[in-house]
Design a protein around this motif. Structure first.
Motif, PDB file in Angstrom:
ATOM      1  N   THR A  47       0.807  -1.388   0.027  1.00  0.00           N
ATOM      2  CA  THR A  47       0.010   0.102  -0.188  1.00  0.00           C
ATOM      3  C   THR A  47       0.929   1.453   0.051  1.00  0.00           C
ATOM      4  N   GLN A  48       2.120   1.145   0.346  1.00  0.00           N
ATOM      5  CA  GLN A  48       2.961   2.291   0.548  1.00  0.00           C
ATOM      6  C   GLN A  48       3.345   2.494  -1.070  1.00  0.00           C
ATOM      7  N   LYS A  49       3.614   1.548  -1.788  1.00  0.00           N
ATOM      8  CA  LYS A  49       3.722   1.645  -3.036  1.00  0.00           C
ATOM      9  C   LYS A  49       2.517   2.494  -3.908  1.00  0.00           C
ATOM     10  N   VAL A  50       1.558   1.724  -3.504  1.00  0.00           N
ATOM     11  CA  VAL A  50       0.368   2.262  -4.172  1.00  0.00           C
ATOM     12  C   VAL A  50       0.119   3.972  -3.859  1.00  0.00           C
ATOM     13  N   GLY A  51       0.546   4.243  -2.469  1.00  0.00           N
ATOM     14  CA  GLY A  51       0.509   5.712  -2.123  1.00  0.00           C
ATOM     15  C   GLY A  51       1.393   6.524  -2.855  1.00  0.00           C
ATOM     16  N   ARG A  52       2.629   5.980  -3.011  1.00  0.00           N
ATOM     17  CA  ARG A  52       3.620   6.775  -3.823  1.00  0.00           C
ATOM     18  C   ARG A  52       3.210   7.011  -5.086  1.00  0.00           C
ATOM     19  N   LEU A  53       2.860   5.868  -5.934  1.00  0.00           N
ATOM     20  CA  LEU A  53       2.131   6.062  -7.152  1.00  0.00           C
ATOM     21  C   LEU A  53       1.168   6.981  -7.264  1.00  0.00           C
ATOM     22  N   LYS A  54       0.300   7.009  -6.374  1.00  0.00           N
ATOM     23  CA  LYS A  54      -0.933   7.979  -6.216  1.00  0.00           C
ATOM     24  C   LYS A  54      -0.453   9.388  -6.117  1.00  0.00           C
ATOM     25  N   PRO A  60      -6.346  10.899  -5.703  1.00  0.00           N
ATOM     26  CA  PRO A  60      -6.730  11.011  -4.451  1.00  0.00           C
ATOM     27  C   PRO A  60      -6.162   9.645  -3.452  1.00  0.00           C
ATOM     28  N   PRO A  61      -6.159  10.256  -2.178  1.00  0.00           N
ATOM     29  CA  PRO A  61      -5.632   9.200  -1.487  1.00  0.00           C
ATOM     30  C   PRO A  61      -6.551   7.961  -1.084  1.00  0.00           C
ATOM     31  N   SER A  62      -7.595   8.138  -1.267  1.00  0.00           N
ATOM     32  CA  SER A  62      -8.607   7.084  -1.223  1.00  0.00           C
ATOM     33  C   SER A  62      -9.544   6.612  -2.309  1.00  0.00           C
ATOM     34  N   ASP A  63     -10.018   5.553  -2.182  1.00  0.00           N
ATOM     35  CA  ASP A  63     -10.503   5.112  -3.559  1.00  0.00           C
ATOM     36  C   ASP A  63     -12.005   4.595  -2.962  1.00  0.00           C
ATOM     37  N   PRO A  64     -13.104   5.250  -2.844  1.00  0.00           N
ATOM     38  CA  PRO A  64     -14.293   4.782  -2.287  1.00  0.00           C
ATOM     39  C   PRO A  64     -15.037   3.248  -2.995  1.00  0.00           C
ATOM     40  N   GLU A  97      -8.212   2.824   7.060  1.00  0.00           N
ATOM     41  CA  GLU A  97      -8.204   4.135   7.692  1.00  0.00           C
ATOM     42  C   GLU A  97      -6.482   4.321   7.775  1.00  0.00           C
ATOM     43  N   GLU A  98      -5.804   3.232   8.166  1.00  0.00           N
ATOM     44  CA  GLU A  98      -4.337   3.631   8.372  1.00  0.00           C
ATOM     45  C   GLU A  98      -3.607   3.874   6.973  1.00  0.00           C
ATOM     46  N   VAL A  99      -4.032   2.916   6.032  1.00  0.00           N
ATOM     47  CA  VAL A  99      -3.683   3.043   4.529  1.00  0.00           C
ATOM     48  C   VAL A  99      -3.826   4.625   4.180  1.00  0.00           C
ATOM     49  N   ILE A 100      -4.933   5.020   4.216  1.00  0.00           N
ATOM     50  CA  ILE A 100      -5.503   6.510   3.867  1.00  0.00           C
ATOM     51  C   ILE A 100      -4.437   7.491   4.560  1.00  0.00           C
ATOM     52  N   ARG A 101      -4.517   7.170   5.733  1.00  0.00           N
ATOM     53  CA  ARG A 101      -3.442   8.106   6.552  1.00  0.00           C
ATOM     54  C   ARG A 101      -2.219   8.269   5.937  1.00  0.00           C
TER      55      ARG A 101
END
Length: 111
Positions: A47-54, A60-64, A97-101
């Motif tokens: 998920t950190q890799k996803v966060g860096r790519l985003k 956006p940080p979240s994807d509802p 929630e932690e991933v979005i943070r």
């Protein structure tokens, strides 16, 4: 690590055979807990890799919609595993929630 797998407040008051069975089951629980920790660590690496790519692409940080699909999938997996789907959803929501943070923090670092 200084972990006493035989620690118990029941040692002096419980039949030794029952205590032995209890400790055996607890040993299995300890192994499962260790596995969960390492699996969560691997999940968060992804998920950190996803966060860096985003962040790199200003997504956006979240994807509802993804989150809804994951919860639906998790409910099905939980039922198949004979786990309370409501508990599984609470657990996943905590992780999400932690991933979005983390994603928000990564996004702020890239600004």
């Amino acid at each position: 690590m200084n972990y006493d797998s035989t620690a118990s407040s029941l040692t002096d008051t419980t039949d030794p055979a029952i205590l032995e069975e209890l400790l055996s089951i607890r040993s299995s629980i300890d192994n499962i807990d260790a596995t969960l920790v390492y699996l969560l660590a691997e999940r968060f690496k992804c998920t950190q890799k996803v966060g860096r790519l985003k962040a790199k692409h200003e997504l956006p940080p979240s994807d509802p919609e993804r989150e809804k699909a994951q919860i639906k999938r998790l409910h099905s997996l939980a039922r198949d595993a004979e786990l309370d789907p409501a508990f599984a959803e609470k657990f996943l929501n905590f992780i999400i929630e932690e991933v979005i943070r983390h994603h928000k923090a990564i996004s702020q670092e890239h600004q």
